[in-house]
Write a protein that holds these residues in place. Structure first.
Motif, PDB file in Angstrom:
ATOM      1  N   GLY A  54       0.823  -1.217   0.000  1.00 25.52           N
ATOM      2  CA  GLY A  54       0.000   0.000   0.000  1.00 25.52           C
ATOM      3  C   GLY A  54       0.849   1.256   0.000  1.00 25.52           C
ATOM      4  N   ARG A  55       2.135   1.101  -0.264  1.00 21.53           N
ATOM      5  CA  ARG A  55       3.042   2.247  -0.268  1.00 21.53           C
ATOM      6  C   ARG A  55       3.516   2.525  -1.692  1.00 21.53           C
ATOM      7  NH1 ARG A  55       7.686   0.941   2.480  1.00 21.53           N
ATOM      8  NH2 ARG A  55       8.154   3.145   2.725  1.00 21.53           N
ATOM      9  N   GLY A  56       3.685   3.822  -1.964  1.00 18.96           N
ATOM     10  CA  GLY A  56       4.168   4.216  -3.280  1.00 18.96           C
ATOM     11  C   GLY A  56       4.629   5.660  -3.254  1.00 18.96           C
ATOM     12  N   ARG A  57       4.804   6.192  -4.447  1.00 16.13           N
ATOM     13  CA  ARG A  57       5.222   7.590  -4.538  1.00 16.13           C
ATOM     14  C   ARG A  57       4.332   8.297  -5.547  1.00 16.13           C
ATOM     15  NH1 ARG A  57       8.270   9.736  -8.517  1.00 16.13           N
ATOM     16  NH2 ARG A  57       8.674   8.398 -10.280  1.00 16.13           N
ATOM     17  N   VAL A  58       4.142   9.593  -5.328  1.00 20.34           N
ATOM     18  CA  VAL A  58       3.340  10.390  -6.252  1.00 20.34           C
ATOM     19  C   VAL A  58       4.124  10.486  -7.569  1.00 20.34           C
ATOM     20  CG1 VAL A  58       2.304  12.641  -6.709  1.00 20.34           C
ATOM     21  CG2 VAL A  58       2.233  11.677  -4.394  1.00 20.34           C
ATOM     22  N   TRP A  59       3.557   9.936  -8.607  1.00 17.58           N
ATOM     23  CA  TRP A  59       4.194   9.926  -9.922  1.00 17.58           C
ATOM     24  C   TRP A  59       3.758  11.146 -10.741  1.00 17.58           C
ATOM     25  CZ3 TRP A  59       2.453   9.051 -15.044  1.00 17.58           C
ATOM     26  CH2 TRP A  59       3.462   8.730 -15.948  1.00 17.58           C
ATOM     27  N   SER A  60       2.506  11.553 -10.537  1.00 17.55           N
ATOM     28  CA  SER A  60       1.953  12.714 -11.228  1.00 17.55           C
ATOM     29  C   SER A  60       0.715  13.182 -10.469  1.00 17.55           C
ATOM     30  CB  SER A  60       1.582  12.346 -12.666  1.00 17.55           C
ATOM     31  OG  SER A  60       1.126  13.474 -13.381  1.00 17.55           O
ATOM     32  N   TYR A  61       0.278  14.385 -10.774  1.00 13.62           N
ATOM     33  CA  TYR A  61      -0.965  14.875 -10.178  1.00 13.62           C
ATOM     34  C   TYR A  61      -1.515  16.014 -11.023  1.00 13.62           C
ATOM     35  CZ  TYR A  61       1.461  18.964  -8.225  1.00 13.62           C
ATOM     36  OH  TYR A  61       2.168  20.113  -8.068  1.00 13.62           O
ATOM     37  N   VAL A  62      -2.780  16.309 -10.770  1.00 17.75           N
ATOM     38  CA  VAL A  62      -3.462  17.414 -11.443  1.00 17.75           C
ATOM     39  C   VAL A  62      -4.424  18.043 -10.443  1.00 17.75           C
ATOM     40  CG1 VAL A  62      -5.338  15.990 -12.376  1.00 17.75           C
ATOM     41  CG2 VAL A  62      -4.711  18.086 -13.541  1.00 17.75           C
ATOM     42  N   VAL A  63      -4.648  19.322 -10.595  1.00 12.24           N
ATOM     43  CA  VAL A  63      -5.655  20.035  -9.810  1.00 12.24           C
ATOM     44  C   VAL A  63      -6.706  20.508 -10.807  1.00 12.24           C
ATOM     45  CG1 VAL A  63      -6.117  21.972  -8.275  1.00 12.24           C
ATOM     46  CG2 VAL A  63      -3.937  20.736  -8.101  1.00 12.24           C
ATOM     47  N   ALA A 113       6.654  12.420  -3.620  1.00 16.68           N
ATOM     48  CA  ALA A 113       6.231  12.321  -2.226  1.00 16.68           C
ATOM     49  C   ALA A 113       5.747  10.902  -1.936  1.00 16.68           C
ATOM     50  CB  ALA A 113       5.114  13.324  -1.938  1.00 16.68           C
ATOM     51  N   ARG A 114       6.062  10.417  -0.755  1.00 12.23           N
ATOM     52  CA  ARG A 114       5.666   9.062  -0.360  1.00 12.23           C
ATOM     53  C   ARG A 114       4.216   9.063   0.097  1.00 12.23           C
ATOM     54  NH1 ARG A 114      11.003   7.420   3.119  1.00 12.23           N
ATOM     55  NH2 ARG A 114      12.454   7.601   1.370  1.00 12.23           N
ATOM     56  N   ALA A 115       3.461   8.086  -0.382  1.00 10.35           N
ATOM     57  CA  ALA A 115       2.035   8.014  -0.074  1.00 10.35           C
ATOM     58  C   ALA A 115       1.645   6.597   0.335  1.00 10.35           C
ATOM     59  CB  ALA A 115       1.215   8.451  -1.280  1.00 10.35           C
ATOM     60  N   CYS A 116       0.609   6.492   1.155  1.00 11.86           N
ATOM     61  CA  CYS A 116       0.085   5.207   1.624  1.00 11.86           C
ATOM     62  C   CYS A 116      -1.383   5.070   1.231  1.00 11.86           C
ATOM     63  CB  CYS A 116       0.204   5.106   3.136  1.00 11.86           C
ATOM     64  SG  CYS A 116       1.876   5.114   3.749  1.00 11.86           S
ATOM     65  N   PHE A 117      -1.764   3.883   0.861  1.00 11.73           N
ATOM     66  CA  PHE A 117      -3.118   3.558   0.433  1.00 11.73           C
ATOM     67  C   PHE A 117      -4.087   3.543   1.602  1.00 11.73           C
ATOM     68  CE2 PHE A 117      -6.370   0.260  -0.173  1.00 11.73           C
ATOM     69  CZ  PHE A 117      -6.928   0.641  -1.374  1.00 11.73           C
ATOM     70  N   GLY A 118      -5.287   4.022   1.341  1.00  7.89           N
ATOM     71  CA  GLY A 118      -6.389   3.926   2.293  1.00  7.89           C
ATOM     72  C   GLY A 118      -7.687   3.799   1.522  1.00  7.89           C
TER      73      GLY A 118
END
Length: 139
Positions: free
Chosen positions: A56-65, A119-124
């Protein structure tokens, strides 16, 4: 709010997610992980599959607002983010979701200007919306 549309191949993903587990479909013959779920392995053409637990761990690869015009149910929540997370165990697998301050928090609970690629992110899993969410991993 939008809700997930499931099909027979992807239904197990949503069932595990509802239990707070991130599982990814894998070929039961060659072991290759694949997402989105599908009936046949693209590597060995086997129809045998299993669901493997991920950290459940990963990194932000891309994002959009997103900016207006938005779907009416989401306009009041703007600004919010939609992120793509690359899983640590399988960098070729990337999942879409929202980065929030804590699981179950609204889409706009985190300032989108603070999001950083890598950024490091965790699944929920948000039981209210029935959708996966991501939170920043705490050091």
């Amino acid at each position: 709010m939008l809700t997930p549309v499931t099909d027979p191949d992807g239904a197990p993903f949503w069932e595990y997610a509802a239990r707070g587990e991130l599982r990814i479909q894998a070929c039961a013959d060659c072991g290759e992980l694949r997402f989105p779920p599908r009936p046949c392995c693209p590597h060995c053409q086997s129809f045998a599959s299993e669901w493997r637990a991920m950290s459940g761990r990963g990194r932000v690869w891309s994002y959009v607002v997103p900016h207006p015009p938005l779907l009416p149910d989401y306009a009041a929540l703007a600004p919010y983010n939609v992120i793509v997370v690359e899983l640590y165990e399988a960098p070729h697998i990337r999942l879409v979701g929202n980065l929030v301050s804590e699981v179950g928090a609204p889409l706009n609970s985190l300032d989108p200007h603070g999001i950083r690629i890598g950024a490091r992110a965790c699944f929920g899993y948000d039981e209210t919306t029935g959708l996966p969410q991501w939170v920043l991993e705490r050091p």
